[in-house]
Design a protein around this motif. Structure first.
Motif, PDB file in Angstrom:
ATOM      1  N   UNK A 132       0.820  -1.216   0.000  1.00  0.00           N
ATOM      2  CA  UNK A 132       0.000   0.000   0.000  1.00  0.00           C
ATOM      3  C   UNK A 132       0.848   1.258   0.000  1.00  0.00           C
ATOM      4  N   UNK A 133       0.221   2.341  -0.406  1.00  0.00           N
ATOM      5  CA  UNK A 133       0.856   3.652  -0.398  1.00  0.00           C
ATOM      6  C   UNK A 133       1.219   4.044   1.031  1.00  0.00           C
ATOM      7  N   UNK A 134       2.391   4.636   1.242  1.00  0.00           N
ATOM      8  CA  UNK A 134       2.754   5.056   2.588  1.00  0.00           C
ATOM      9  C   UNK A 134       1.920   6.242   3.090  1.00  0.00           C
ATOM     10  N   UNK A 135       1.251   6.939   2.194  1.00  0.00           N
ATOM     11  CA  UNK A 135       0.474   8.126   2.563  1.00  0.00           C
ATOM     12  C   UNK A 135      -1.029   7.873   2.477  1.00  0.00           C
ATOM     13  N   UNK A 136      -1.523   7.002   3.339  1.00  0.00           N
ATOM     14  CA  UNK A 136      -2.940   6.656   3.404  1.00  0.00           C
ATOM     15  C   UNK A 136      -3.435   6.065   2.090  1.00  0.00           C
ATOM     16  N   UNK A 137      -4.686   6.364   1.762  1.00  0.00           N
ATOM     17  CA  UNK A 137      -5.335   5.836   0.572  1.00  0.00           C
ATOM     18  C   UNK A 137      -5.204   4.338   0.464  1.00  0.00           C
ATOM     19  N   UNK A 138      -5.681   3.636   1.495  1.00  0.00           N
ATOM     20  CA  UNK A 138      -5.513   2.196   1.551  1.00  0.00           C
ATOM     21  C   UNK A 138      -6.741   1.502   2.121  1.00  0.00           C
ATOM     22  N   UNK A 139      -6.863   0.242   1.724  1.00  0.00           N
ATOM     23  CA  UNK A 139      -7.797  -0.655   2.392  1.00  0.00           C
ATOM     24  C   UNK A 139      -7.106  -1.072   3.684  1.00  0.00           C
ATOM     25  N   UNK A 140      -7.807  -0.969   4.795  1.00  0.00           N
ATOM     26  CA  UNK A 140      -7.226  -1.369   6.083  1.00  0.00           C
ATOM     27  C   UNK A 140      -8.106  -2.424   6.740  1.00  0.00           C
ATOM     28  N   UNK A 141      -7.445  -3.291   7.519  1.00  0.00           N
ATOM     29  CA  UNK A 141      -8.127  -4.407   8.168  1.00  0.00           C
ATOM     30  C   UNK A 141      -7.750  -4.423   9.645  1.00  0.00           C
ATOM     31  N   UNK A 142      -8.739  -4.694  10.483  1.00  0.00           N
ATOM     32  CA  UNK A 142      -8.513  -4.906  11.920  1.00  0.00           C
ATOM     33  C   UNK A 142      -9.249  -6.182  12.313  1.00  0.00           C
ATOM     34  N   UNK A 143      -8.678  -6.898  13.281  1.00  0.00           N
ATOM     35  CA  UNK A 143      -9.296  -8.139  13.752  1.00  0.00           C
ATOM     36  C   UNK A 143      -9.214  -8.195  15.270  1.00  0.00           C
ATOM     37  N   UNK A 144     -10.374  -8.483  15.897  1.00  0.00           N
ATOM     38  CA  UNK A 144     -10.417  -8.593  17.354  1.00  0.00           C
ATOM     39  C   UNK A 144     -11.701  -9.288  17.778  1.00  0.00           C
TER      40      UNK A 144
END
Length: 131
Positions: free
Chosen positions: A16-28
């Motif tokens: 991914x791009x280092x400057x945001x603009x991304x799909x992000x995932x969290x798991x908990x």
């Protein structure tokens, strides 16, 4: 019931791009959330809780099934739907009953989607990576 997530809990794919603009995932707590970090704005507080209007929720089993499908070469997996619309890829959930807010859609560029797919293929969103 699905947990709340903070910005700081989300990771993005290595590609991914280092400057945001991304799909992000969290798991908990048996849940996986998918988020578009463009929604945070420039001065995002990592401790800020994200509203349900910005998240797609899946059980860990559902997200794992999606990853298995993608790795098997099926571009349209179960649970997480992707469609192309007016130059963007739109992510939505095929499991509306589990979404705290109906109709959530996240919009990504082709580069964002390719980085996310790379992360899935490389095992970057496996449960074990989220402690």
């Amino acid at each position: 019931m699905e947990p709340t997530f903070t910005i700081g809990e989300f990771i993005k794919a290595v590609a991914s791009s280092p400057n945001q603009n991304c799909v992000r995932v969290a798991r908990r707590d048996g849940w996986t959330a998918v988020w578009d970090d463009k929604l945070a704005g420039e001065h995002a507080d990592p401790d800020a809780t994200l509203p349900g209007e910005q998240l797609l929720y899946f059980t860990d089993e559902q997200f794992d099934a999606f990853q298995v499908d993608l790795r098997a070469g099926r571009s349209e997996g179960v649970y997480l739907s992707t469609r192309y619309d007016h130059g963007d890829y739109v992510f939505s959930a095929d499991v509306a009953a589990q979404q705290p807010v109906d109709g959530v859609e996240l919009h990504f560029s082709s580069a964002e989607v390719e980085a996310f797919r790379s992360g899935v293929l490389n095992g970057e969103f496996e449960r074990a990576r989220f402690g």
